[in-house]
Design an enzyme around this catalytic site. Structure first.
Site, PDB file in Angstrom:
ATOM      1  N   LYS A  83       0.818  -1.219   0.000  1.00 20.46           N
ATOM      2  CA  LYS A  83       0.000   0.000   0.000  1.00 20.46           C
ATOM      3  C   LYS A  83       0.846   1.260   0.000  1.00 20.46           C
ATOM      4  CE  LYS A  83      -4.159  -2.099   1.872  1.00 20.46           C
ATOM      5  NZ  LYS A  83      -3.740  -3.513   1.884  1.00 20.46           N
TER       6      LYS A  83
HETATM    7  C1  LIG Z   1      -4.338  -4.540   1.105  1.00 22.53           C
HETATM    8  C2  LIG Z   1      -3.558  -5.801   0.963  1.00 22.53           C
HETATM    9  C3  LIG Z   1      -3.915  -6.800   0.024  1.00 22.53           C
HETATM   10  C4  LIG Z   1      -5.152  -6.701  -0.842  1.00 22.53           C
HETATM   11  O1  LIG Z   1      -5.040  -5.707  -1.837  1.00 22.53           O
HETATM   12  P1  LIG Z   1      -6.368  -5.182  -2.597  1.00 22.53           P
HETATM   13  O2  LIG Z   1      -5.910  -4.074  -3.474  1.00 22.53           O
HETATM   14  O3  LIG Z   1      -7.283  -4.710  -1.499  1.00 22.53           O
HETATM   15  O4  LIG Z   1      -6.936  -6.322  -3.343  1.00 22.53           O
HETATM   16  C5  LIG Z   1      -3.104  -7.917  -0.085  1.00 22.53           C
HETATM   17  N1  LIG Z   1      -2.013  -8.067   0.698  1.00 22.53           N
HETATM   18  C6  LIG Z   1      -1.640  -7.146   1.609  1.00 22.53           C
HETATM   19  C7  LIG Z   1      -0.445  -7.388   2.441  1.00 22.53           C
HETATM   20  C8  LIG Z   1      -2.390  -5.963   1.773  1.00 22.53           C
HETATM   21  O5  LIG Z   1      -2.005  -5.063   2.693  1.00 22.53           O
END
Ligand SMILES: *Cc1c(COP(=O)(O)O)cnc(C)c1O
Length: 493
Positions: free
Chosen positions: A108
């Site tokens: 993120k």
């Molecule tokens: C947020 C997250 C996901 C999922 O990503 P999306 O874009 O919501 O599908 C997968 N793995 C981790 C470690 C995350 O923080």
């Protein structure tokens, strides 16, 4: 480039409006009117910040020309330790795109390091001068990544609400020790739903006269940083190109040959960015949507029926524990081409908890997307197997994708190279990873982190290992009902 709502394409907005506003007034999500095409060979020669500039520049057309070149090298340089978009070979034909070298060790960071800058400039573009106060309800990763992104960003404040017993110790410490002059962090006495409902309620009431007056007296407008904002999605397109360029450089594919990607999915933002990359001209073969035991997307992509009325499971991959996968709405719009169909499906989802798409839409979805799921036990098995067989240490989210990718490739007889998106550092979830490797995990996360270092000889990222020595800055616990009052308070420390 103009954007419009997935539920009504007659009203267009600029990129700045889409980013400043987040959600369309009709509840839909903003989508671009078309997909700009890129020159692949040229793009593959570029550094990560240059690649980001070439891609984002085509979507943020009214931003001043000097803006992206001024911010991107700093955003994707030092904070990612020179490893932005870094892909590593793991086994024959399978690579890991390691997206956790940023400041909070989760993917993120790619969006949340940049979003604050996109937002500040969007406000300038629109001639707006108020302070933006970001409210975030988090189950862990989003809150920390948003805090790191918005800290000390001029014209912004951020308040994060996490469930008091709902995060790992490491995740809690990441937030409780947050630095910055414009940040506030609250533990909410309740679970994630209580925190999220509390924050949603604040937004729903933001237009009530007394509340609106209190905000405007502070010259504050509330906003959110969640993954439905266009400004969070668009930066994620870049690393698909970066991964491809590395496979070309390594001689794994010739320019133009397809590569498959497997993505551990929750809210469908990460994998959707891969589909956008494909629309822009990246040779993407199949996109494999990997889910944990909360496999609502596996069922949907297999049958065409999205059914959110089902049991919710807490798993070892908590950031994928989601029943309503918001960004899927964007894909449904692009694939079906019908805003009225999307509006209808979303109404059914809200009213009945389910909807079924038509056969043409389902067939088109299945043309681009494969899917699969893995439960906690299978995930632990995969972590152990990847480590023993390939000396590759991965976190539970990434392991979901490794397993789904492996089984799908075998079953479908695929020969194209596979890139698995690795979304978090294994040291963020040290207890689950240790147990998967067959070791007893100490109860304390930090002890577990050290035990995992000792067991594997890999070093934990410094931003995590220093946490246990840091002073907790934020210790306030509030009831869900007090989120509203907290939202009205300045975050200036
Ligand atoms: C947020 C997250 C996901 C999922 O990503 P999306 O874009 O919501 O599908 C997968 N793995 C981790 C470690 C995350 O923080």
């Amino acid at each position: 480039m103009q954007y419009f709502s997935t539920r009504n394409r007659t009203q267009t907005v600029s990129a700045s409006q889409a980013i400043a506003q987040g959600l369309a007034a009709d509840g839909g999500l903003f989508v671009p009117e078309r997909f700009p095409q890129v020159e692949l060979a040229e793009l593959c020669e570029k550094s990560y910040p240059e690649m980001a500039q070439a891609i984002l520049g085509r979507y943020l057309t009214e931003y001043p020309a000097a803006f992206l070149p001024a911010v991107l090298p700093a955003v994707y340089g030092a904070p990612f330790a020179g490893k932005a978009g870094c892909a590593v070979p793991v086994s024959e034909d399978t690579w890991a795109l390691e997206l956790w070298h940023g400041p909070t060790c989760a993917f993120k960071d790619y969006a949340l390091q940049l979003l604050p800058k996109l937002l500040v400039q969007a406000k300038k573009n629109l001639g707006r001068t108020e302070t933006t106060r970001i409210l975030v309800a988090t189950s862990g990763d989003t809150g920390k990544a948003a805090l790191e992104g918005f800290r000390d960003v001029e014209g912004t404040e951020i308040a994060v609400f996490y469930p008091q017993d709902g995060t790992s110790v490491i995740q809690r410490m990441q937030m409780a020790t947050q630095e910055g002059k414009n940040v506030a962090v609250y533990a909410v006495k309740g679970n994630f739903d209580d925190a999220q409902t509390g924050v949603k309620r604040v937004f729903a009431r933001a237009s009530e006269p007394d509340f609106a007056a209190a905000l405007s007296a502070q010259n504050v407008r509330l906003s959110s940083a969640n993954s439905i904002n266009w400004g969070r999605l668009v930066p994620q397109i870049v690393y698909y190109f970066a991964a491809y360029a590395q496979l070309v450089r390594a001689g794994t594919v010739k320019l133009g040959q397809p590569v498959d990607f497997c993505v551990p999915t929750g809210n469908f933002g990460d994998i959707l960015a891969g589909w956008y990359a494909k629309q822009m001209g990246l040779p993407v073969g199949m996109l494999v949507c990997a889910s944990n035991r909360n496999n609502v997307l596996t069922d949907f992509l297999s049958t065409g029926t999205y059914n959110a009325r089902r049991a919710f499971y807490k798993t070892t991959s908590p950031s994928m524990d989601i029943l309503i996968s918001s960004n899927l709405e964007r894909l449904l719009y692009h694939i079906s081409g019908s805003d009225t169909a999307v509006a209808g499906w979303m109404r059914q989802l809200k009213e009945a908890g389910r909807y079924t798409v038509d056969d043409t839409t389902l067939a088109a979805l299945q043309n681009s997307f494969a899917c699969g799921c893995a439960d906690d036990e299978q995930v632990a098995e995969e972590i152990r197997m990847q480590y023993q067989k390939h000396h590759y240490l991965c976190d539970p989210h990434t392991a979901v994708a490794f397993r789904v990718a492996r089984l799908w490739r075998e079953k479908a007889g695929r020969t194209a190279p596979m890139v698995v998106l690795s979304t978090a550092s294994p040291f963020k979830f040290p207890r689950s990873v240790l147990e998967a490797l067959g070791c007893a995990a100490p109860a304390n996360d930090f002890d577990a982190m050290h035990a995992l270092e000792a067991k594997t000889g890999c070093a934990a990222p410094q931003s995590l290992s220093v946490l246990s020595d840091k002073q907790e800055r934020f210790t306030e616990r509030i009831a869900p009902a007090d989120i509203r009052a907290a939202a009205l308070k300045s975050c200036k420390q």
